[in-house]
Motif scaffolding. Structure first.
Motif, mmCIF file in Angstrom:
data_model
loop_
_atom_site.group_PDB
_atom_site.id
_atom_site.type_symbol
_atom_site.label_atom_id
_atom_site.label_comp_id
_atom_site.label_asym_id
_atom_site.label_seq_id
_atom_site.Cartn_x
_atom_site.Cartn_y
_atom_site.Cartn_z
ATOM 1 N N LEU A 3 28.285 118.072 84.819
ATOM 2 C CA LEU A 3 28.418 116.799 84.133
ATOM 3 C C LEU A 3 29.168 115.804 85.006
ATOM 4 C CD1 LEU A 3 29.364 118.045 80.555
ATOM 5 C CD2 LEU A 3 27.137 117.249 81.329
ATOM 6 N N VAL A 4 28.742 114.551 84.959
ATOM 7 C CA VAL A 4 29.434 113.473 85.656
ATOM 8 C C VAL A 4 30.096 112.600 84.602
ATOM 9 C CG1 VAL A 4 29.184 111.464 87.130
ATOM 10 C CG2 VAL A 4 27.824 113.506 87.585
ATOM 11 N N PHE A 5 31.396 112.421 84.697
ATOM 12 C CA PHE A 5 32.129 111.656 83.704
ATOM 13 C C PHE A 5 32.345 110.232 84.220
ATOM 14 C CE2 PHE A 5 33.333 116.082 83.048
ATOM 15 C CZ PHE A 5 33.002 116.225 81.701
ATOM 16 N N PRO A 6 31.685 109.235 83.600
ATOM 17 C CA PRO A 6 31.799 107.855 84.101
ATOM 18 C C PRO A 6 33.228 107.357 84.179
ATOM 19 C CG PRO A 6 30.040 108.044 82.468
ATOM 20 C CD PRO A 6 30.782 109.349 82.457
ATOM 21 N N PRO A 11 35.487 104.584 88.504
ATOM 22 C CA PRO A 11 36.676 104.049 89.204
ATOM 23 C C PRO A 11 36.852 104.644 90.591
ATOM 24 C CG PRO A 11 37.209 104.645 86.940
ATOM 25 C CD PRO A 11 35.838 105.179 87.210
ATOM 26 N N TRP A 12 36.547 105.948 90.726
ATOM 27 C CA TRP A 12 36.674 106.570 92.044
ATOM 28 C C TRP A 12 35.722 105.924 93.043
ATOM 29 C CZ3 TRP A 12 32.841 108.982 94.828
ATOM 30 C CH2 TRP A 12 33.259 109.596 96.024
ATOM 31 N N PHE A 13 34.474 105.737 92.625
ATOM 32 C CA PHE A 13 33.487 105.191 93.561
ATOM 33 C C PHE A 13 33.833 103.759 93.940
ATOM 34 C CE2 PHE A 13 29.240 104.133 95.154
ATOM 35 C CZ PHE A 13 28.954 105.289 95.861
ATOM 36 N N TYR A 19 36.423 101.127 101.739
ATOM 37 C CA TYR A 19 36.406 101.896 102.978
ATOM 38 C C TYR A 19 34.983 101.991 103.545
ATOM 39 C CZ TYR A 19 41.040 103.182 101.319
ATOM 40 O OH TYR A 19 42.342 103.125 100.870
ATOM 41 N N ILE A 20 34.003 102.072 102.648
ATOM 42 C CA ILE A 20 32.612 102.089 103.108
ATOM 43 C C ILE A 20 32.300 100.789 103.831
ATOM 44 C CG2 ILE A 20 30.202 102.195 102.369
ATOM 45 C CD1 ILE A 20 31.110 103.895 99.991
ATOM 46 N N HIS A 21 32.718 99.670 103.235
ATOM 47 C CA HIS A 21 32.497 98.373 103.886
ATOM 48 C C HIS A 21 33.236 98.304 105.224
ATOM 49 C CE1 HIS A 21 30.430 96.893 100.426
ATOM 50 N NE2 HIS A 21 31.491 96.854 99.642
#
Length: 446
Positions: A3-6, A11-13, A19-21
């Motif tokens: 399960l993925v908990f929004p 918030p994590w993503f 940092y991705i940018h």
């Protein structure tokens, strides 16, 4: 199916996105010890590098093979010989090194060729390129010891490596170099990675090692890891420690980090290989997990002196005027100047913050954190926060807190949590302005 908990994932993503940018199109050189492969962690590590590659980071991977060569030598009844931490490569050791390098290269290329569903490698396309990118020369005879086929890096073909990573390939370097006459020399992974990072002027050099990093108290192996070390402080530590001879010596990787920073690599890292996903934690989280050595000039980030009072007043005045900061008189700043840390560029103060300790409660207030609008978004706020955290730890404090009316989310993203004003130390609670209704946020110092 997991399960993925929004409420946790989203918030994590979002926290990872800056940092991705920041790192898209940047060049990372990664030094991987042979111990990582021997520990059975290659597949997961390859998956982590594939994620970095998918984020647009250009990668050069340098592998080591100490345990593999030692194993080959032992199988042949031959003794491993070292002098001052460098292998003495006789003809038998050279054969073992070539055999180990060939096997490791095969395993690494296989790991990057995975495409299993429900893994980070699904839909990944990582092309591995390797070749004779290194020119070497013999170590020769040192202290009366003939190193025979052991060598040092003479030149890195940075242009050829750059062409390969610019078209999306991952460049894999084995610790071997060749002379102009075609003679092979056994090199150290650490030297190859450092020389390559300098030649490419890489944005990061990351060592995956058996060391967790540099402890805040090097004499206490139970103390916390120092997550950020200024180049000047790293030099000072190296001057205090004996010459390293083994990979588990504290100075072994630190000396290569210092050399890389001095050669133009802004950030170098020592990461633990025994923590799953440590390279992702280091790259995509604020605090990281290992030790990062930063090439920051001493005059750019320092504790304030009386000469800085005018610059601090000029910096904070617009924020006092619009109500972001509580107004402070000049005499108050002069009195408390030793509490301030400032960031200075070309003689102009662009950022500041103060630490007011409350030793009886083992906490301290970070006040007047201010970054000039001209440089906001360039990381100066985080650099000052790190320095305030270091100062707080040095004073034996367990936490720091801030009072804010407008920048709550900036602090929450950096590990602060909101608490009730009643949490404040008694001395600070008496000065709390209930009309202003500032939010109180606290960060524990690990």
């Amino acid at each position: 199916m997991s399960l993925v908990f929004p409420h946790t994932f989203v918030p994590w993503f979002r926290a990872v996105a800056p940092y991705i940018h920041a790192y898209h199109g940047k060049t990372f050189v990664v030094g991987m010890t042979g111990e990582l492969v021997a520990a059975g962690r290659l597949n997961h590590f390859a998956q982590d590098l594939a994620i970095l590659h998918a984020m647009g980071i250009k990668l050069v991977l340098v592998h080591g093979f100490r345990p593999q060569v030692n194993e080959q030598l032992a199988a042949k009844g031959h003794t491993s010989r070292f002098h001052k931490g460098k292998r003495v490569t006789d003809p038998v050791a050279l054969d073992c090194a070539q055999e180990a390098a060939g096997q490791l290269r095969f395993e690494i290329e296989a790991a990057f060729s995975q495409g299993l569903p429900n893994t980070p490698m699904a839909n990944a396309t990582v092309r591995v390129v390797s070749g004779n990118f290194l020119t070497a020369q013999p170590v020769g005879i040192v202290d009366g010891v003939d190193f025979m086929h052991s060598g040092i890096v003479r030149r890195v073909d940075a242009a050829a490596i750059r062409r390969a990573i610019d078209i999306g390939a991952l460049v894999l370097l084995s610790p071997f170099g060749f002379s102009p006459t075609g003679e092979a020399f056994n090199l150290s992974m650490e030297e190859v990675a450092t020389a390559t990072a300098i030649a490419l002027q890489a944005d990061k050099l990351l060592f995956m090692t058996e060391s967790p990093g540099i402890h805040e108290n090097p004499d206490d192996p139970e103390s916390a890891i120092d997550t950020e070390l200024a180049l000047a402080d790293a030099r000072r530590l190296l001057a205090q420690w004996p010459q390293p001879t083994q990979p588990n010596d504290l100075a072994f990787y630190l000396q290569h980090c210092v050399r890389a920073c001095e050669g133009g690599v802004e950030r170098t890292h020592i990461l633990p290989l025994n923590v799953d996903g440590s390279i992702l934690q280091e790259v995509f989280t604020h605090d990281g997990i290992g030790t990062m050595v930063v090439d920051e000039k001493l005059e750019s980030l320092h504790e304030a002196t009386a000469d800085d009072v005018g610059g601090i007043l000029q910096l904070i005045e617009p924020f006092e005027r619009d109500g972001t900061l509580v107004r402070r008189e000049r005499k108050e700043i002069e009195r408390d100047i030793a509490n301030y840390t400032v960031i200075e560029h070309d003689g102009v103060i662009f950022g500041c913050a103060a630490l007011y300790p409350y030793p009886e409660a083992r906490t301290g207030e970070m006040a007047a954190l201010t970054i000039s609008p001209q440089v906001q978004g360039q990381g100066d706020g985080e650099r000052i926060l790190k320095r305030i955290e270091q100062r707080a730890r040095a004073q034996g404090l367990d936490s720091i807190f801030v009072l804010t009316t407008r920048t709550m989310h900036w602090f929450i993203r950096r590990g602060f949590v909101q608490v009730d004003p009643d949490w404040l130390p008694e001395a600070r609670k008496r000065k709390y302005n209930w009309d202003r209704r500032s939010q109180v946020l606290v960060k524990k110092l690990g």
